[in-house]
Design a protein around this motif. Structure first.
Motif, short mmCIF file in Angstrom:
data_model
loop_
_atom_site.label_atom_id
_atom_site.label_comp_id
_atom_site.label_asym_id
_atom_site.label_seq_id
_atom_site.Cartn_x
_atom_site.Cartn_y
_atom_site.Cartn_z
N LYS A 155 0.63 -0.89 0.08
CA LYS A 155 -0.03 -0.18 -0.04
C LYS A 155 0.98 1.16 0.07
CE LYS A 155 -4.43 1.09 1.82
NZ LYS A 155 -5.48 0.24 1.15
N GLY A 171 2.27 13.37 -2.81
CA GLY A 171 1.06 14.41 -2.60
C GLY A 171 0.03 13.64 -1.46
N GLY A 172 0.37 12.60 -0.84
CA GLY A 172 -0.70 11.96 0.04
C GLY A 172 -1.51 11.10 -0.60
N GLN A 173 -1.41 10.83 -1.88
CA GLN A 173 -2.17 9.71 -2.59
C GLN A 173 -1.79 8.50 -2.05
OE1 GLN A 173 0.00 11.95 -4.23
NE2 GLN A 173 -1.01 12.65 -6.09
N VAL A 174 -2.84 7.80 -2.21
CA VAL A 174 -2.50 6.08 -1.56
C VAL A 174 -3.01 5.24 -2.66
CG1 VAL A 174 -3.01 4.39 0.16
CG2 VAL A 174 -3.04 6.70 0.97
N GLN A 175 -2.07 4.25 -2.90
CA GLN A 175 -2.16 3.37 -3.99
C GLN A 175 -2.02 1.92 -3.50
OE1 GLN A 175 -3.40 3.84 -7.21
NE2 GLN A 175 -2.94 1.89 -7.58
N THR A 176 -3.01 1.02 -3.83
CA THR A 176 -2.52 -0.39 -3.66
C THR A 176 -1.95 -1.07 -4.73
OG1 THR A 176 -4.72 -0.36 -2.20
CG2 THR A 176 -3.79 -2.56 -3.10
#
Lengths: 188, 660, 155
Positions: free
Chosen positions: B564, B569-574
């Motif tokens: 994860k 930028g704070g974006q979360v990506q699985t």
């Protein structure tokens, strides 16, 4: 298909069907633009901004009120550390903070002050002043939907323009800068 | 390098495209050789400038020139270099530039390979492509300039949307665009034939390899997109009937119909009007796909309100290109009673069934995709149409097609030998039933899974029977010309795809579980043992990485590390972790901490999921193999077969559009 | 009528029949499978269907997200800043699900709680899906500004 396509009328069928589709979209487009015009602008535009009295982020014991900010136009930018789109908007604000020619006030919305300070430290602080609205009650008076949102408020404290969503260079060039110029001319 | 030079290159390309549209078509109309001969140099000139613009934008990404607004919005210092290159087409403006570059590649390929086409016809084809290019570059210059500046430049850019930071992105859009734009060549051939009043259908043969190439690219583009969604969206699905997917699927359906209709017209002379219409609509749907996806119109008509200029331009462009083409068709559609007649039981009929089902399926998808917009425009309410609409209807529409599929190649043109049919039918039914029974014995228990096994065997047996028939009946060396080989590959690919799509759905074991470190869960024949989560760092992200040991009968199979990721930028990506295999994928994706030291996890066992994309890859291969057929090689310059050009109102009308 | 014409007539009729059936089926399937989007205000006003699934769109209220410990069940509140609806979802939430951001959930009302079967957060990183914005704008239009819409807000 094969046998009917030879007749002139039949050959027009695809064109007519396509024309109907285009007409539909044009109607949808026109309808939507008039429709949107009714709904989106804030009812507060050209009305005085609501009175507020909010703590500074740097020093929460000091309060900033609407009256403190009167006397020159300023931009009020709603942001929060939890707000994803604010992070998107952030580089634009950093680039423009000195180009606006008027103060850029941060409005930290429903945020823990420690989080907001950390966020600004990490990404850079584009604001000349940051006020915090932890409970979101003043935000209700402003009619803030969420973050980011930006208000242009004139020297008399009247809301002149509101933008919902992240500011982009295009929006600034098209909607913000001309209005700032106007306000400055009116003030001069 | 100066971004303003890129803008200048775009404007020069715009001027050249206008000339490329006007001069060759006027030349063909006036039978003026020198004017016609401007076509190749204008096309190549346009290519040079577009390539320059593209190179300059790529350079801006490469050198982190954040004074270019588009770069600042879609890249940053920490982005790995290959994503910097891919970020060029990561958003609206750059993807338009990529579209243009690809259109120019196709045009230049046509200039290089089409040298033996009749000159007037060739000039018209290049002219039509010039018109397409003109509209697109104008759209870019007027509404979507990728070279706009922000000054002073920000010190660092935002970031490329993390969803797009995957190798899938590197291939998906360019391949998809190769397909979309490739249909412009079939379109240009059709319009050139209408403009020139081609009496014979030989132009269809010239356009066939191009259509097949475009279709093959589109196929693999869709496959890449589907695989990307499977890896990147983190929930193991491969097709969602999402409007964006539908936008690429509609041209594919029409394109599939078109390559078959073209084969009929080429071989038998019939169905000319239908082929013309499909050529026009194939390109129309490609334009729709390009425009609508990036404009956001597919999510809501309201997207127009945010960028009205783009919306209006797009509508006008579509209306001019497609409306103009259909008007031209209405005026000039050649007499279509040509072609040889055929019996109900014939290859033509089988292919017509396929064509019909594909176009109806496309209409069905279009209806479902646009219905929410209709609802909005008519103020019925805000509606969405979900997979329950598309899935069953599509299955229903494809059933006759799959049933008919083996019998197309096995039938003769004109009139099929019913005895051949009967013999084939007996064998196919027997084998498909046997496959169903074997499937049942080895453990496929759902009726849906059995249906899949049966249908896939049905299609594959058909291909095998055809191969045997050719082996017996045709002389050595002429048994499998490339055209036939390609068809067999593609049809076999459909069988593989059916097996994959249906078996995955019926045999997959999918569990969303919460697990503490040390816990295990049984998924099918496998045990997933969760070892815990640790923090790792990537080039431009931090990630929480889970460790999952998978065992079968107590023996370790593989250890997977789902992540994860959190981007600056704070974006979360699985990032799902997948053990890929021919017969099954083991899939783990990491959710969130759910308290008590436990994490939520998706653990899947997905048998045969690779066959979905394997089938697609076979179809693509088939499309390319067909192109190599001797039939399409132009040995020597072709004598003009058109009526001598005569002044008539149609070309003039067309030109007026071009000049507008 | 000669043989060729007769055959063509049959082919045409078959095609027309098939298209008619397909069109009928499509429209039927469409009617069965569309779901409507409602804002919390509309749900509160009883406009949403009581027994059918529908979509609920709005903003995930700040500080409202609670995980039921050790399970995959999450409780949160969707608000349009005027009315709020409690939502329960069992499963893994999408990456972009965050408080203060907009979301669209599909499910149905059960005893005053919206039990969601899917939760969508838009991937295109726009600030708010236009539908949600419109729903909120509409709620605003109908309610003017209610006195205390956000009872006990804040993180």
């Amino acid at each position: 298909m094969n046998e009917s396509a030879g007749k002139p009328v039949a050959r027009l069928v695809p064109l007519i069907a396509f024309a109907a589709l285009v007409a539909f979209f044009v109607v949808g487009l026109v309808w939507n633009q008039t429709h949107d015009a009714r709904f989106v602008p804030s009812p507060l535009i050209n009305k005085p901004a609501p009175a507020f009295n909010l703590p500074r982020l740097e020093n929460p014991t000091q309060l900033v009120s609407k009256a403190n900010l009167l006397g020159q136009p300023y931009l009020l930018n709603v942001f929060a550390s939890w707000c994803f789109a604010c992070a998107e908007e952030h580089p634009t604000l950093m680039a423009y903070r000195d180009r606006f020619g008027i103060p850029l006030i941060g409005y930290d919305y429903k945020d823990a002050p420690a989080d907001a300070r950390g966020w600004l430290q990490k990404h850079g602080d584009p604001y000349h002043e940051v006020i915090t609205d932890q409970s979101g009650e003043t935000a209700l008076d402003f009619g803030i939907y969420g973050a980011p949102e930006t208000y242009l408020i004139d020297a008399q404290g009247i809301i002149r323009y509101k933008h919902i969503g992240p500011l982009t260079p295009a929006v600034i060039a098209k909607d913000i800068e001309p209005r700032i110029r106007e306000l400055k001319q009116a003030g001069a | 390098m100066n971004p303003e030079l890129g803008q200048l290159a775009l404007i020069l390309a715009l001027i050249l495209s206008a000339l490329q549209c006007l001069l060759p078509i006027i030349g063909a109309w006036r039978n003026n050789k020198p004017l016609m001969e401007t076509a190749p140099s204008l096309a190549i000139g346009q290519f040079v400038f577009i390539a320059m613009a593209y190179g300059i934008l790529t350079w801006a990404f490469w050198t982190n020139d954040f004074s270019v607004a588009y770069v600042a919005q879609n890249s940053n210092l920490a982005l790995p270099w290959f994503y910097k290159l891919a970020a060029v087409w990561g958003a609206h403006e750059g993807s338009l530039l990529l579209w243009m570059l690809i259109l120019n590649l196709w045009t230049v390929a046509l200039v290089v390979l089409g040298g033996k086409l009749p000159r007037a016809f060739f000039a018209r084809v290049i002219g039509v492509l010039g018109f397409v290019a003109f509209g697109f570059i104008l759209y870019m210059v007027a509404t979507s300039n990728p070279f706009g500046r922000i000054l002073p430049a920000p010190a660092n850019g935002a970031d490329l949307n993390p969803v797009l930071q995957d190798p899938g992105l590197t291939f998906h859009p360019p391949l998809l665009y190769m397909g979309y734009v490739g249909f412009s060549v079939a379109f240009a051939f059709a319009i050139a034939a209408l403009l020139g009043g081609e009496l014979k259908a030989t132009w269809v043969r010239w356009s066939r390899p191009w259509t097949n190439a475009a279709w093959a690219f589109l196929t693999i583009g869709i496959v890449a997109g589907s695989a990307w969604a499977y890896y990147e969206l983190g929930w193991g699905g491969w097709w969602f009937w999402d409007p964006v997917e539908n936008a690429s699927f509609m041209p594919w359906l029409i394109g599939t119909a078109l390559i078959h209709a073209q084969a009929i017209t080429d071989k038998r002379g019939g169905l000319r009007a239908w082929t013309l219409l499909l050529s026009i609509f194939g390109f129309a749907f490609s334009l729709l796909g390009t425009f609508l996806v990036r404009s956001g119109l597919l999510t809501s008509v309201h997207a127009f309100a945010f960028a009205p200029k783009r919306g209006v331009f797009m509508l006008v462009y579509l209306a001019v290109v497609i409306g103009g083409s259909l008007a031209l068709y209405a005026l000039r559609a050649p007499r279509v009673t040509g072609g040889k007649s055929f019996a109900l039981a014939s290859r033509e009929t089988m292919m017509l069934i396929g064509n019909l089902m594909l176009t109806v399926a496309c209409a069905m998808v279009l209806l479902g995709t646009l219905y929410p917009l209709v609802g909005e425009a008519l103020n019925i309410g805000r509606i969405s149409v979900g997979p329950p609409y598309f899935g069953p209807l599509f299955l229903l529409l494809m059933t006759p097609l799959v049933l008919a599929l083996p019998f197309g190649p096995l039938s003769r043109w004109g009139k099929a030998d019913l005895k051949v049919w009967r013999r084939a039918l007996v064998r196919i039914v027997a084998l498909a039933a046997a496959a169903g029974i074997i499937g049942f014995i080895i453990g496929v228990r759902s009726w849906y899974g059995l249906l899949g096994v049966t249908a896939a065997t049905w299609v594959m047996t058909g291909v095998a029977l055809f191969a045997i028939k050719r082996w017996r009946e045709a002389p050595r060396g002429k048994r499998y010309p490339f055209e036939m080989l390609g068809m067999m590959l593609a049809h076999f690919g459909i069988g593989v795809f059916i097996a994959g799509a249906i078996l995955t759905r019926s045999l997959s074991v999918e569990q969303d579980v919460s697990m503490r470190p040390g816990a295990g869960t049984v998924v099918g024949a496998y045990t997933f043992n969760f070892k815990g989560v640790s923090e790792v760092r990537g080039p431009n992200y931090r990630a929480q990485q889970g460790t999952m040991l998978i065992t079968r009968h107590g023996k370790p199979v593989v250890t997977l590390y789902p992540q994860k990721r959190t981007y600056p930028g704070g974006q979360v990506q699985t990032e799902a972790a997948i053990q890929a295999g021919i017969f099954r994928d083991l899939y783990v994706s990491l959710g969130d901490p759910v308290g008590d030291n436990a994490w939520s996890l998706r653990v899947y066992d997905k048998p045969f999921v690779r066959w979905i994309w394997g089938g697609g890859a076979l179809m693509m291969l088939g499309g390319f193999v067909v192109m190599a057929d001797k039939r399409f090689r132009l040995k020597h310059a072709i004598e003009p077969e058109t009526v001598p050009a005569r002044p008539d109102p149609v070309p003039r009308a067309k030109l007026a559009e071009g000049g507008a | 009528m000669n043989a060729v014409r007769k055959r063509r007539l049959i082919v045409t009729l078959v095609i027309l029949g098939a298209v008619a059936i397909a069109a009928g089926l499509s429209v039927f399937a469409l009617q069965q499978n569309v779901t409507y989007l409602y804002s919390p205000t509309e749900v509160d006003a009883g406009k949403a269907p009581a027994h059918h699934p529908f979509r609920l769109g709005g903003i995930v209220k700040e500080g409202s997200v609670h995980q039921v410990p050790g399970t995959l069940t999450t409780d949160f509140v969707i608000t349009d800043r005027f009315q709020s609806i409690p939502v329960r979802y069992t499963g893994i939430l999408p990456d972009l699900f965050r408080t203060g951001l907009s979301t669209i959930t599909t499910g149905r009302m059960e005893h005053g709680t919206f039990v969601a079967t899917t939760v969508l957060a838009k991937h295109d990183a726009t600030y708010m899906p236009p539908q949600v914005k419109q729903a909120i704008a509409k709620a605003k239009e109908e309610n003017r500004i209610p006195p205390h819409a956000l009872e006990g807000g804040g993180p």
